[in-house]
Each structure stands twice: as structure tokens, then as C-alpha cells.
Design a protein around this motif. Sequence first.
Motif, PDB file in Angstrom:
ATOM      1  N   VAL A 115     -32.659  42.856   5.964  1.00  0.00           N
ATOM      2  CA  VAL A 115     -31.712  41.637   5.860  1.00  0.00           C
ATOM      3  C   VAL A 115     -31.790  42.347   4.449  1.00  0.00           C
ATOM      4  N   THR A 116     -29.933  42.071   4.571  1.00  0.00           N
ATOM      5  CA  THR A 116     -28.974  42.978   2.964  1.00  0.00           C
ATOM      6  C   THR A 116     -28.061  40.883   3.287  1.00  0.00           C
ATOM      7  N   LEU A 117     -28.173  41.582   1.487  1.00  0.00           N
ATOM      8  CA  LEU A 117     -27.079  40.157   1.405  1.00  0.00           C
ATOM      9  C   LEU A 117     -26.136  40.253   0.709  1.00  0.00           C
ATOM     10  N   LYS A 118     -24.840  40.381   0.944  1.00  0.00           N
ATOM     11  CA  LYS A 118     -23.897  40.208  -0.180  1.00  0.00           C
ATOM     12  C   LYS A 118     -22.888  39.350  -0.491  1.00  0.00           C
ATOM     13  N   THR A 119     -22.115  39.976  -1.664  1.00  0.00           N
ATOM     14  CA  THR A 119     -21.162  38.416  -1.701  1.00  0.00           C
ATOM     15  C   THR A 119     -19.864  39.285  -1.844  1.00  0.00           C
ATOM     16  N   PRO A 149     -26.840  33.451  -8.401  1.00  0.00           N
ATOM     17  CA  PRO A 149     -28.074  34.144  -8.618  1.00  0.00           C
ATOM     18  C   PRO A 149     -28.795  33.783  -7.070  1.00  0.00           C
ATOM     19  N   ILE A 150     -28.899  34.338  -6.239  1.00  0.00           N
ATOM     20  CA  ILE A 150     -29.479  34.646  -4.777  1.00  0.00           C
ATOM     21  C   ILE A 150     -30.600  34.659  -5.045  1.00  0.00           C
ATOM     22  N   TYR A 151     -31.704  33.808  -4.125  1.00  0.00           N
ATOM     23  CA  TYR A 151     -33.129  33.437  -3.928  1.00  0.00           C
ATOM     24  C   TYR A 151     -32.909  33.513  -2.325  1.00  0.00           C
ATOM     25  N   VAL A 152     -34.345  34.120  -2.311  1.00  0.00           N
ATOM     26  CA  VAL A 152     -34.897  34.434  -1.328  1.00  0.00           C
ATOM     27  C   VAL A 152     -36.082  33.607  -0.369  1.00  0.00           C
ATOM     28  N   THR A 153     -36.544  33.196   0.428  1.00  0.00           N
ATOM     29  CA  THR A 153     -37.398  32.533   1.264  1.00  0.00           C
ATOM     30  C   THR A 153     -38.032  32.668   2.009  1.00  0.00           C
ATOM     31  N   VAL A 154     -39.065  33.427   2.150  1.00  0.00           N
ATOM     32  CA  VAL A 154     -39.198  34.541   3.613  1.00  0.00           C
ATOM     33  C   VAL A 154     -40.827  33.632   3.861  1.00  0.00           C
ATOM     34  N   GLN A 155     -40.611  32.978   5.415  1.00  0.00           N
ATOM     35  CA  GLN A 155     -41.679  32.526   5.908  1.00  0.00           C
ATOM     36  C   GLN A 155     -41.996  33.375   7.105  1.00  0.00           C
TER      37      GLN A 155
END
Length: 97
Positions: free
Chosen positions: A36-40, A91-97
Motif C-alpha cells: 500500500v502506498t499513501l501519497k499526498t 501526519p498519516i496514521y495507518v491501522t492494519v486489521q
Amino acid sequence: MKYIFAVISFIAFVSCANQGKEQALEQLDKKSAREVTLKTVVQGDSVLHITTQYIWFNGEQIASKSDTLKTESSPKTWEATDSTKNLSKVPIYVTVQ
């Protein structure tokens, strides 16, 4: 009995300590994984929040998808707006479930 308790405590401590450690990207097995890539991206007075996901199975990319959320750079809220704050720097917070 004290010896067994000490050994169990030590093993529990070591296993908990190792759970929080990060693994270098080079060490991760990408044969079967989700990437997964997060980009702003700032675009005028808007911010694009782009999420791209790649699914790998047996060394082959079997699927990919990209989603984009568009927001104002400085959305209006009930509190006074600080001109130095905008959504491109939160900030970016990531939650993995």
C-alpha cells in the motif's frame, strides 16, 4: 518453581520486545503480499490523498487499485484556522486489521 517462572518471564519479554521492531523493506517477502502506498499531492487550494494498493501472489501482481480523496487545503472548522496548518502536512496514521 522460581526458575521456571524466570524463564517464562524472559521468553515473554523477548517476544514482546521483538513484535515492535521494523523490518527493512529489502527483507520483506513480496512474493505474496499487499503493498500500500499513501501519497499526498497539493493541487492549487486542494489536497489529493492518493492510496494505491498492489496485491502480489506467488511473485505475480494479480491486482492493483488507486483511490483519491480530494479535500480543501485548509478546511473550515469550528476552531480558529491557523494559516500555517493545512492538510498536506498532517501526519498519516495507518491501522492494519
